[in-house]
Structure formats: C-alpha cells, structure tokens
Write a protein that holds these residues in place. Structure first.
Motif, PDB file in Angstrom:
ATOM      1  N   GLU A  92      -2.491   5.815  -1.900  1.00  0.00           N
ATOM      2  CA  GLU A  92      -2.587   6.148  -3.326  1.00  0.00           C
ATOM      3  C   GLU A  92      -2.970   4.926  -4.150  1.00  0.00           C
ATOM      4  OE1 GLU A  92      -1.145   8.935  -5.436  1.00  0.00           O
ATOM      5  OE2 GLU A  92      -1.286  10.306  -3.738  1.00  0.00           O
ATOM      6  N   GLN A  93      -2.374   3.783  -3.802  1.00  0.00           N
ATOM      7  CA  GLN A  93      -2.646   2.572  -4.574  1.00  0.00           C
ATOM      8  C   GLN A  93      -2.240   1.358  -3.755  1.00  0.00           C
ATOM      9  OE1 GLN A  93      -0.870   2.580  -8.461  1.00  0.00           O
ATOM     10  NE2 GLN A  93      -1.551   0.511  -8.958  1.00  0.00           N
ATOM     11  N   VAL A  94      -2.977   0.277  -3.946  1.00  0.00           N
ATOM     12  CA  VAL A  94      -2.624  -0.981  -3.309  1.00  0.00           C
ATOM     13  C   VAL A  94      -2.446  -2.023  -4.397  1.00  0.00           C
ATOM     14  CG1 VAL A  94      -3.268  -2.695  -1.581  1.00  0.00           C
ATOM     15  CG2 VAL A  94      -4.135  -0.366  -1.400  1.00  0.00           C
ATOM     16  N   GLY A  95      -1.367  -2.771  -4.363  1.00  0.00           N
ATOM     17  CA  GLY A  95      -1.197  -3.803  -5.376  1.00  0.00           C
ATOM     18  C   GLY A  95       0.093  -4.558  -5.156  1.00  0.00           C
ATOM     19  N   ALA A 104       0.871  -1.176   0.000  1.00  0.00           N
ATOM     20  CA  ALA A 104       0.000   0.000   0.000  1.00  0.00           C
ATOM     21  C   ALA A 104       0.904   1.221   0.000  1.00  0.00           C
ATOM     22  CB  ALA A 104      -0.895   0.004   1.231  1.00  0.00           C
ATOM     23  N   VAL A 105       0.738   2.078  -1.006  1.00  0.00           N
ATOM     24  CA  VAL A 105       1.585   3.265  -1.096  1.00  0.00           C
ATOM     25  C   VAL A 105       0.870   4.440  -0.448  1.00  0.00           C
ATOM     26  CG1 VAL A 105       2.848   4.822  -2.615  1.00  0.00           C
ATOM     27  CG2 VAL A 105       2.592   2.410  -3.231  1.00  0.00           C
ATOM     28  N   PHE A 106       1.483   4.994   0.593  1.00  0.00           N
ATOM     29  CA  PHE A 106       0.903   6.112   1.341  1.00  0.00           C
ATOM     30  C   PHE A 106       1.466   7.427   0.826  1.00  0.00           C
ATOM     31  CE2 PHE A 106      -1.340   4.679   5.238  1.00  0.00           C
ATOM     32  CZ  PHE A 106      -1.253   3.324   5.030  1.00  0.00           C
ATOM     33  N   ASN A 107       0.595   8.435   0.835  1.00  0.00           N
ATOM     34  CA  ASN A 107       1.037   9.784   0.509  1.00  0.00           C
ATOM     35  C   ASN A 107       0.130  10.764   1.220  1.00  0.00           C
ATOM     36  OD1 ASN A 107       2.337  11.929  -0.722  1.00  0.00           O
ATOM     37  ND2 ASN A 107       1.009  11.877  -2.525  1.00  0.00           N
ATOM     38  N   LYS A 108       0.694  11.599   2.049  1.00  0.00           N
ATOM     39  CA  LYS A 108      -0.049  12.650   2.750  1.00  0.00           C
ATOM     40  C   LYS A 108      -1.327  12.143   3.407  1.00  0.00           C
ATOM     41  CE  LYS A 108       1.681  16.270  -0.268  1.00  0.00           C
ATOM     42  NZ  LYS A 108       1.411  16.730  -1.649  1.00  0.00           N
ATOM     43  N   GLY A 109      -1.213  11.080   4.171  1.00  0.00           N
ATOM     44  CA  GLY A 109      -2.359  10.608   4.929  1.00  0.00           C
ATOM     45  C   GLY A 109      -3.396   9.850   4.123  1.00  0.00           C
ATOM     46  N   ARG A 110      -3.072   9.522   2.874  1.00  0.00           N
ATOM     47  CA  ARG A 110      -3.994   8.720   2.073  1.00  0.00           C
ATOM     48  C   ARG A 110      -3.250   7.541   1.473  1.00  0.00           C
ATOM     49  NH1 ARG A 110      -8.300  11.304  -0.408  1.00  0.00           N
ATOM     50  NH2 ARG A 110      -8.737  13.392   0.381  1.00  0.00           N
TER      51      ARG A 110
END
Ligand SMILES: Nc1ncnc2c1ncn2[C@@H]1O[C@H](COP(=O)(O)OP(=O)(O)OP(=O)(O)O)[C@@H](O)[C@H]1O
Ligand SMILES: [Mg+2]
Lengths: 373, 261
Positions: free
Chosen positions: A219-222, A211-217
């Motif tokens: 961005e994409q899971v894969g 899971a790629v995190f960016n600024k508290g969200r």
C-alpha cells in the motif's frame, strides 16, 4: 572492511505469485537500498512471508523479477543466493551443538578450520552466547535459540539478511531487548535487513523504512513518520497508530472539500484525488476537546461528541469519544489541558489542515485482524 | 503406592517376563544334551551338538547362506525402502496414502500366497535356489518394514530444517547427508535391523525356493526337525539367542551413552 558497503540492494519488480486461482502477490514492486533496514508490516495473510520466500528462493515466483545486488536471481536456487534467513521457528539443527550450527554454513563454504573457529567465536560473541557453544539447541531457551539462529544466519557475511517474525514467539520483555540487539547488529554489520512483523511498534522501533502490505499488494512504503503523518491510503492510516476516521458525502467548494459528518459539514483544504467516497483521517494528537460553545478559533472544524472512555497514560490522557453519527473518535490531551469525565458532552476540534483527505477504500479496523498480534 | 501394591506389580511383571523368555530358555539346556533327543529337561552334558554345527556342511553352510542373504537384503531393502519413504513423505496425502498401501501389501498378503507366486515365476526363469532369487524375494518382504520404520522417523522430521539448510548454502544432496540422514538415522537403523531379521527368519518362501546347493538356516532347521530329533537345532538356536541378545545390549548401551554425552 567498510561496514557501510557490505549490504546488497534489492530490487523487486512486478512480482506476482499465484496459488491456483488465488493471487498471493499482485505485481509487487519495491526497491530496498543497500544497508537499509526494511520492514514488511501488514495483517495476516497479506503476503509478507510469501515476498520473503521469493527473495530467499524458497518459493518460485509466477511473474516478475528480483535482483539482489544488481544480479537477477530468478533462476538461482535458494542455496546459491547467499542470503541469510532467520525463521520464526528458529530451525536450528537439533543434532548439532550451538557451535556446530553456526559453523555449518562456513563448512559448506569450505573455509579453513582456524578461520571457521574464529568466525564462530565472533558470531557467538555478537549475540552474547560464547558460553553456550557446546550446548545442544534443546538445552537453550527460546530467546537463546533465536540468537543462535541469528548468529548462524550472519556468520557467513551475507549481504542480505531476511527475518520472518523472528521474535514472534517470545515474550514482550525479551522481544524488546532483542529488538535493540538486532538494531545494534544491523548498525555494526551494515548488511541489508528485511524484517517481517505483525507488530507496528516493533516496525517503528527498528526500521529505516516500512512497506505496508495489504491483500498481496504494497500500500505504501516510507519511514514510520511518513506512514503516521502522511498515510496515502486509509488502510495505512488505520493500520499505523490510532486514528479517527470521518466519512460521509462530499462536495468541492472552491479550494476546499467539505464532508458531511452526520448532519454537519466539515472542511479540509484541497480536492479529492479521485472520484468515489472520501474519508477524513485525524491523529489523536491533532484533536482538541473543548466544552461545547467555548474557545472557538477561526479555521477549525468542530463536531459535538460525548466522552465514552478516559484513559490516564501518565504523560497525558487518552479520550475515546462518540460523535453524533456514532463514529468513534480518539483524542490525546496533555495533563495541562482541561479534564473531562465519562459522559461529558464535548466538542471535537481540529485545525482544517491537520486532517488528511483520503479515498474511502472501505478498510475497517475489523479487517485488520493482524494489527495487535 | 503401598508396599503390597508394589510387590504385586513386581510379581506380575516377573510373570510376564518369564512368559516371554521361557520358550527361548528351554532350548538352552536341550542344546547341551548328551543323547540325541529333544526331551526337556535333558540328561547329561555334552558339547557335541555345537561341534556338529561346525562339522556338518548342512548346518554351517545354511548359516553362512542365511547371514549372507540377510545382509544383502538388509542393504537393498534399506536403500529402496528409505528412498520410497522419502518420496511418500513428499507426496500429497491422497495419492501418497494409496501408493503407500500398495507398497506395504507384501506384509499383509499371506506368505504362502506370495510363495506360490514367487515359486511359479522362479521355476520358469531358473531362479529357484539362486542367491539373486532369495535376495529379490526377501527384499520384497522386507521393504515394507523399512518404509514403515523410516516413514515414522520422517513423520516427526521437521522439513523446515531442509529449507534452513538451503538458506545456509547446502544443496539438496548435501542437505540430505548433513541434516536429513542424521535425524532419521534411528528409523533407518531399525528398518535395517527389521529387514535383516525378516530375511534371516523367513521360512515359507525359502521352503519353496530352496535347493540342495543353497538353503537358508530356517529351511535346514525345518528339514532337521521333520527328519529326526537332533539337538543341533537347539545349539543353533542358543547361538542365535546369545548373539542377538549381545547385539541388542550393545545397541542399547551405545544409545544411552550417545544421549548422555
Ligand atoms: N502454499 C500455499 N498454497 C496456497 N496458498 C498459500 C500458500 N502459501 C501461502 N498462501 C496464501 O498466500 C497468502 C499470503 O500468505 P503469507 O504467508 O505471505 O502471509 P503473511 O503476510 O506472511 O501472513 P502472516 O502474518 O499470518 O504470516 C495467504 O492468504 C496464504 O493463505
Ligand atoms: Mg508470515
């Protein structure tokens, strides 16, 4: 025990965490399957630790819900969640021996003495520390301490194991060896692992999914491959692996989108998903460098550039080029291909369908400070 | 380091050590004096002043009272001071600092000022010369020492260990007794010791609130010194000196033994 059924699924639903006016987590949702190795990857301050802490119960969440194995844990204090945690800073109890540390969670669960001894021995054997049982944490190296922490976190068979940059403080050699150990232990236990790291190579080496995190969200899971080959956002594309990103005005021409790079148009099949500026993302393996005016093939884009760096990698050569509009590009070529020297004029060529058209979210390499940490 | 330097350092250290223990050592010979005088060096030898401690209810009674009060004060002040230090450690720096300063004032305010205040209140409430009165007054004086000693231990205590304990299944209470307490135990022990000594040693407040039926050892010593020159004082002093030296020696020995194992 059937190893494959020991892990618990985790369901994170719209979890928000705010500190005053600052939003550390913004409606994060994520499903982790039982027994999966899930990695949280992202730049510093993107909310990875915060997410781990709300799963473990160390931090209250502001809104949302978390389920561990079907059970909502919102009101459950950390010590009742039965989740193993490995900390970056080891957090071993200095007044207990290695065996004492590992036995601690078993004592709390009031296991009979013989049972405890057997499990402690098994856990220490798993991390190859049988001979160190009677030492104190201060008498161990960093890597040994982290293995004790790992043994302690898994000795009570938690269905979920959380690890926050467990190898962050160790040198590269040790890190690589422990990565293999962690992967082996994951395979043997069948526990669900959630692993936090800054290091994308580590993430790619270990994980089933990232899971790629960016600024508290998120961005994409894969899978690592998904993220590398099919990034859904420019941020992910830039964060995972190396890339060349081309930006400029765009227009739709039939089934194709054209983007103006410098004073030249390049095409890509498909239409932009939304309005707003667009960008093209190219992986280094997809790019071929050619001498200007040679070997033109139908269906390819070509842009003039100049070689600014050539790095011999053993398996091939990595070229850094600068395009006419100043964009930096990266191409990877095999040893069988043509060779170029610094300053050579070249043409950057790629098949139209091998680029990805993504919304230009303004992410830049500079913003991804955590990338190489 | 040259030989000369080493010798000079030796002489210097021996001088400082002598300076520190000399006053204490002077009382030892006096306690064996034959005549009722505090002259130094004394003439002759006798054990009569030691016998006097046992025979005189003034001396034996005040020693027992002092030990009893100091023991109760040590426990009360250690429990309250430890809890206070833990609360302070969890507070934000600003308000925590202010509260800490307030809690420590009994250490800074001159003893006489406190004693007058305490005396005035105790007179109104018939607490002069009571055990509760002594314990309350001395605990107030001792709590700051416990807060400082335990606070120093907590400052180096890694609170992340408590988080780790929680993740392993320990409730707050269990975490306190299995992780926090063992790790701050040295601070608590020295707080306990300070509290005991603070009470055992306290003269000013005790002078104000003593009564003929309940007085502490320092009050008895003070009274004895102002009335006549009785070497029993020296005998009591010697006994205390031997006892404390022995306690500290045992403490040090246990400390080094624990560390080695
Ligand atoms: N107790 C707190 N009070 C206020 N802000 C906090 C607190 N804890 C974390 N934050 C903020 O929340 C954001 C996310 O922090 P978090 O620790 O989850 O980042 P991270 O992704 O783990 O970063 P890193 O890779 O550096 O560990 C950061 O901007 C951080 O400053
Ligand atoms: Mg973090």
């Amino acid at each position: 025990m059937d190893a494959k059924h020991r892990g618990a699924a985790v369901d994170i639903r719209d979890v928000t965490k705010t500190y005053g006016t600052f939003t550390a987590l913004d409606k994060v949702s994520l499903q982790i399957e039982a027994g999966q190795f899930m990695t949280f990857l992202g730049p510093s301050g993107s909310g990875k630790t915060t997410t781990l802490n709300v799963i473990a119960g160390f931090t209250d969440l502001t809104a949302g819900e978390i389920l561990i194995g079907e059970r909502s844990v919102g009101n459950l204090p950390a010590h009742k969640r039965n989740v193993g945690v490995v900390f970056q800073h080891y957090a071993l109890f200095p007044h207990m021996t290695v065996a004492g540390n590992v036995e601690y969670p078993l004592k709390l669960r009031k296991l009979p003495k013989a049972d405890r001894a057997r499990r402690v021995a098994a856990a220490l054997a798993m991390v190859h520390l049988t001979d160190f049982a009677h030492r104190y944490p201060a008498e161990l190296s960093g890597g040994q301490q982290q293995r004790v922490a790992l043994a302690r976190a898994m000795v009570f068979d938690p269905p979920l194991l959380l690890m926050d940059e467990p190898l962050g403080a160790l040198d590269k050699k040790l890190r690589e060896w422990l990565q293999l150990e962690i992967k082996r232990i994951h395979r043997e236990l069948g526990t669900t692992f959630v692993y936090v790291t800054h290091d994308q190579e580590e993430a790619l080496a270990l994980s089933d999914r990232i899971a790629v995190f960016n600024k508290g969200r998120i961005e994409q899971v894969g899978s690592g491959r998904d993220l590398y080959e099919r990034p859904e956002t420019l941020f992910v594309g830039r964060f995972i692996g190396e890339s060349t990103v081309l930006t400029g005005a765009h227009e739709t021409r039939g089934d194709e989108t054209a983007i103006k790079v410098g004073d030249q148009w390049v095409g890509i099949p498909g239409r932009p998903a939304g309005a707003g500026p667009q960008a093209l993302l190219l992986r280094p393996e997809r790019i071929t460098l050619a001498r200007p005016g040679t070997g033109a093939v139908a269906g390819t884009n070509r842009l003039p550039a100049r070689v600014t760096e050539a790095i011999y990698l053993g398996s091939g050569v990595k070229y850094e080029v600068t395009l006419a509009d100043g964009t930096r590009g990266i191409a990877r070529m095999t040893l069988a291909d043509d060779h170029f020297a610094l300053g050579d004029p070249v043409e950057v060529a790629w098949q139209k369908h091998e680029a990805r058209l993504l919304a230009d979210d303004g992410s830049s390499l500079a913003a991804q400070s955590g990338e190489d940490k | 380091m040259t030989r000369l330097q080493r010798i000079l350092i030796w002489i210097f250290c021996a001088g400082v050590a002598l300076w520190l223990v000399a006053p204490t050592l002077v009382i030892v010979p006096i306690s064996f004096a034959e005549k009722k005088s505090l002259a130094f060096p004394p003439d002759g030898f006798s054990l009569q002043w030691y016998a006097n401690i046992l025979n005189s209810p003034d001396w034996s009674g005040s020693i027992v009272s002092s030990l009893k009060i100091a023991a109760i004060v040590a426990v009360v002040a250690t429990v309250i001071g430890t809890l206070a230090a833990m609360g302070l450690a969890k507070m934000k720096a600003g308000p925590g600092g202010i509260l800490r300063a307030i809690l420590i004032t009994p250490m800074i305010v001159p003893g006489v000022v406190l004693a007058i205040g305490i005396y005035a209140v105790y007179l109104d409430h018939q607490m002069v010369g009571t055990l509760v009165g002594y314990v309350l007054a001395h605990s107030m004086l001792a709590i700051p020492f416990v807060i400082i000693a335990v606070g120093a231990s907590l400052a180096v205590f890694d609170t992340r260990l408590e988080t780790a304990a929680a993740s392993l299944g320990a409730s707050r209470i269990t975490t306190f007794f299995t992780v926090t307490l063992p790790l701050i135990a040295p601070g608590i022990l020295s707080g306990l010791l300070f509290a005991f000594v603070t009470s055992f040693d306290e003269v000013i407040v005790a002078l104000f609130i003593n009564s003929p039926t309940l007085k502490t050892l320092p009050v008895q010593i003070f009274a004895s010194m102002t009335r006549d020159s009785d070497p029993t004082v020296a005998a009591v002093g010697t006994l205390i000196f031997v006892l404390t030296s022995f306690t500290i020696a045992v403490g040090l020995w246990l400390g080094t033994r624990r560390r080695r194992s």
